[in-house]
Design a protein around this motif. Structure first.
Motif, PDB file in Angstrom:
ATOM      1  N   ILE A   1       0.827  -1.198   0.000  1.00 18.24           N
ATOM      2  CA  ILE A   1       0.000   0.000   0.000  1.00 18.24           C
ATOM      3  C   ILE A   1       0.867   1.256   0.000  1.00 18.24           C
ATOM      4  O   ILE A   1       1.881   1.319   0.691  1.00 18.24           O
ATOM      5  CB  ILE A   1      -0.942  -0.014   1.224  1.00 18.24           C
ATOM      6  CG1 ILE A   1      -1.848  -1.230   1.119  1.00 18.24           C
ATOM      7  CG2 ILE A   1      -1.740   1.266   1.311  1.00 18.24           C
ATOM      8  CD1 ILE A   1      -2.664  -1.492   2.334  1.00 18.24           C
ATOM      9  N   ASP A   2       0.447   2.239  -0.770  1.00 21.93           N
ATOM     10  CA  ASP A   2       1.113   3.537  -0.814  1.00 21.93           C
ATOM     11  C   ASP A   2       0.450   4.429   0.234  1.00 21.93           C
ATOM     12  O   ASP A   2      -0.744   4.722   0.140  1.00 21.93           O
ATOM     13  CB  ASP A   2       0.971   4.140  -2.213  1.00 21.93           C
ATOM     14  CG  ASP A   2       1.686   5.473  -2.358  1.00 21.93           C
ATOM     15  OD1 ASP A   2       2.184   6.022  -1.349  1.00 21.93           O
ATOM     16  OD2 ASP A   2       1.738   5.973  -3.499  1.00 21.93           O
TER      17      ASP A   2
ATOM     18  N   PHE B   1       3.318  -4.895   5.957  1.00 19.14           N
ATOM     19  CA  PHE B   1       2.207  -4.279   6.670  1.00 19.14           C
ATOM     20  C   PHE B   1       2.680  -3.367   7.794  1.00 19.14           C
ATOM     21  O   PHE B   1       1.945  -2.484   8.228  1.00 19.14           O
ATOM     22  CB  PHE B   1       1.271  -5.367   7.219  1.00 19.14           C
ATOM     23  CG  PHE B   1      -0.058  -4.844   7.685  1.00 19.14           C
ATOM     24  CD1 PHE B   1      -1.031  -4.488   6.770  1.00 19.14           C
ATOM     25  CD2 PHE B   1      -0.334  -4.722   9.039  1.00 19.14           C
ATOM     26  CE1 PHE B   1      -2.257  -4.005   7.199  1.00 19.14           C
ATOM     27  CE2 PHE B   1      -1.555  -4.249   9.477  1.00 19.14           C
ATOM     28  CZ  PHE B   1      -2.526  -3.887   8.550  1.00 19.14           C
ATOM     29  N   GLU B   2       3.910  -3.553   8.237  1.00 20.21           N
ATOM     30  CA  GLU B   2       4.426  -2.691   9.312  1.00 20.21           C
ATOM     31  C   GLU B   2       4.437  -1.219   8.899  1.00 20.21           C
ATOM     32  O   GLU B   2       4.464  -0.331   9.756  1.00 20.21           O
ATOM     33  CB  GLU B   2       5.829  -3.127   9.757  1.00 20.21           C
ATOM     34  CG  GLU B   2       6.936  -2.932   8.748  1.00 20.21           C
ATOM     35  CD  GLU B   2       7.121  -4.106   7.798  1.00 20.21           C
ATOM     36  OE1 GLU B   2       8.080  -4.060   7.022  1.00 20.21           O
ATOM     37  OE2 GLU B   2       6.325  -5.058   7.832  1.00 20.21           O
ATOM     38  N   GLU B   3       4.379  -0.958   7.606  1.00 16.85           N
ATOM     39  CA  GLU B   3       4.384   0.436   7.137  1.00 16.85           C
ATOM     40  C   GLU B   3       3.170   1.216   7.617  1.00 16.85           C
ATOM     41  O   GLU B   3       3.221   2.434   7.733  1.00 16.85           O
ATOM     42  CB  GLU B   3       4.497   0.484   5.609  1.00 16.85           C
ATOM     43  CG  GLU B   3       5.869   0.047   5.134  1.00 16.85           C
ATOM     44  CD  GLU B   3       6.028   0.066   3.626  1.00 16.85           C
ATOM     45  OE1 GLU B   3       5.012   0.254   2.907  1.00 16.85           O
ATOM     46  OE2 GLU B   3       7.163  -0.108   3.163  1.00 16.85           O
TER      47      GLU B   3
ATOM     48  N   LEU C   1       5.276   4.499   8.197  1.00 16.27           N
ATOM     49  CA  LEU C   1       5.071   5.503   7.155  1.00 16.27           C
ATOM     50  C   LEU C   1       3.729   6.209   7.264  1.00 16.27           C
ATOM     51  O   LEU C   1       3.630   7.409   6.998  1.00 16.27           O
ATOM     52  CB  LEU C   1       5.182   4.872   5.763  1.00 16.27           C
ATOM     53  CG  LEU C   1       6.517   4.258   5.385  1.00 16.27           C
ATOM     54  CD1 LEU C   1       6.426   3.637   4.002  1.00 16.27           C
ATOM     55  CD2 LEU C   1       7.626   5.287   5.442  1.00 16.27           C
ATOM     56  N   ALA C   2       2.697   5.485   7.643  1.00 19.30           N
ATOM     57  CA  ALA C   2       1.355   6.061   7.715  1.00 19.30           C
ATOM     58  C   ALA C   2       1.150   6.948   8.933  1.00 19.30           C
ATOM     59  O   ALA C   2       0.129   7.613   9.052  1.00 19.30           O
ATOM     60  CB  ALA C   2       0.313   4.946   7.717  1.00 19.30           C
TER      61      ALA C   2
ATOM     62  N   ARG D   1      -6.049   8.414   8.264  1.00 20.40           N
ATOM     63  CA  ARG D   1      -6.248   7.509   7.123  1.00 20.40           C
ATOM     64  C   ARG D   1      -5.874   6.072   7.493  1.00 20.40           C
ATOM     65  O   ARG D   1      -6.547   5.123   7.101  1.00 20.40           O
ATOM     66  CB  ARG D   1      -5.435   7.982   5.912  1.00 20.40           C
ATOM     67  CG  ARG D   1      -6.015   9.205   5.228  1.00 20.40           C
ATOM     68  CD  ARG D   1      -5.340   9.499   3.897  1.00 20.40           C
ATOM     69  NE  ARG D   1      -3.901   9.583   3.980  1.00 20.40           N
ATOM     70  CZ  ARG D   1      -3.207  10.698   4.170  1.00 20.40           C
ATOM     71  NH1 ARG D   1      -3.840  11.840   4.299  1.00 20.40           N
ATOM     72  NH2 ARG D   1      -1.888  10.679   4.232  1.00 20.40           N
ATOM     73  N   ALA D   2      -4.794   5.917   8.263  1.00 24.91           N
ATOM     74  CA  ALA D   2      -4.379   4.577   8.697  1.00 24.91           C
ATOM     75  C   ALA D   2      -5.453   3.941   9.581  1.00 24.91           C
ATOM     76  O   ALA D   2      -5.787   2.762   9.412  1.00 24.91           O
ATOM     77  CB  ALA D   2      -3.046   4.647   9.436  1.00 24.91           C
TER      78      ALA D   2
END
Length: 169
Positions: free
Chosen positions: A3-4, A70-72, A76-77, A86-87
């Motif tokens: 996911i971006d 998925f750790e992003e 990042l999120a 959003r996360a």
């Protein structure tokens, strides 16, 4: 799929639905083309009544959604308030899908328009979700178990991959 989480990227559910369409084009076709509508949740997208993914021989295929790195969502999120919001929205939506529960927004619409019930198969669960993340983020994933109890039921630890070993005959 990865996911971006960028601020300018499409909403997470939109990215996922686009990835599903892209990947399923190579392996099959959906039986109810056009059933999906803009803005619907992931749960709605995968629960349209009689909309099945079939291969060229007519066999039903089971979509497997793999969320790599998925750790992003925990890194990042989380860069700012908008990213965190959003996360959290995405985690709520993913939890509805994983737990196979209709989203609250759909339940609210059903209270005002019971004809919507005809469009969805509420017992359906012919898809799988795999979440892959680094082990050092397992505690972060554990923090979601109140929202997504199923994440604690099926796990597999993958050790570091190494060069293949020759076996002796």
């Amino acid at each position: 799929m990865r996911i971006d989480y960028g601020a300018e990227s499409p909403p997470r559910p939109t990215q996922i639905k686009q990835a599903i369409y892209r990947e399923t084009l190579a392996s099959g076709t959906w039986t109810q083309t056009g059933a999906a509508v803009e803005g619907e949740s992931l749960w709605e997208f995968l629960h349209h009544r009689d909309d099945l993914l079939r291969d060229a021989d007519g066999r039903t295929l089971t979509p497997l959604l793999i969320f790599d790195q998925f750790e992003e969502i925990f890194t990042l999120a989380q860069g700012n308030d908008a990213g965190r919001r959003r996360a959290a929205e995405f985690i709520d939506e993913l939890a509805d899908l994983v737990e196979n529960r209709p989203p609250k927004a759909l339940e609210s619409r059903l209270e005002h328009d019971d004809t919507i019930v005809e469009r969805f198969d509420f017992a359906r669960c012919d898809y799988r979700v795999l979440i892959a993340l680094r082990e050092d983020y397992l505690a972060h994933l554990e923090s979601l178990k109140a929202l997504m109890p199923s994440i604690t039921q099926n796990r597999m630890r993958l050790a570091r991959m190494t060069a293949s070993r020759r076996s002796t005959p």
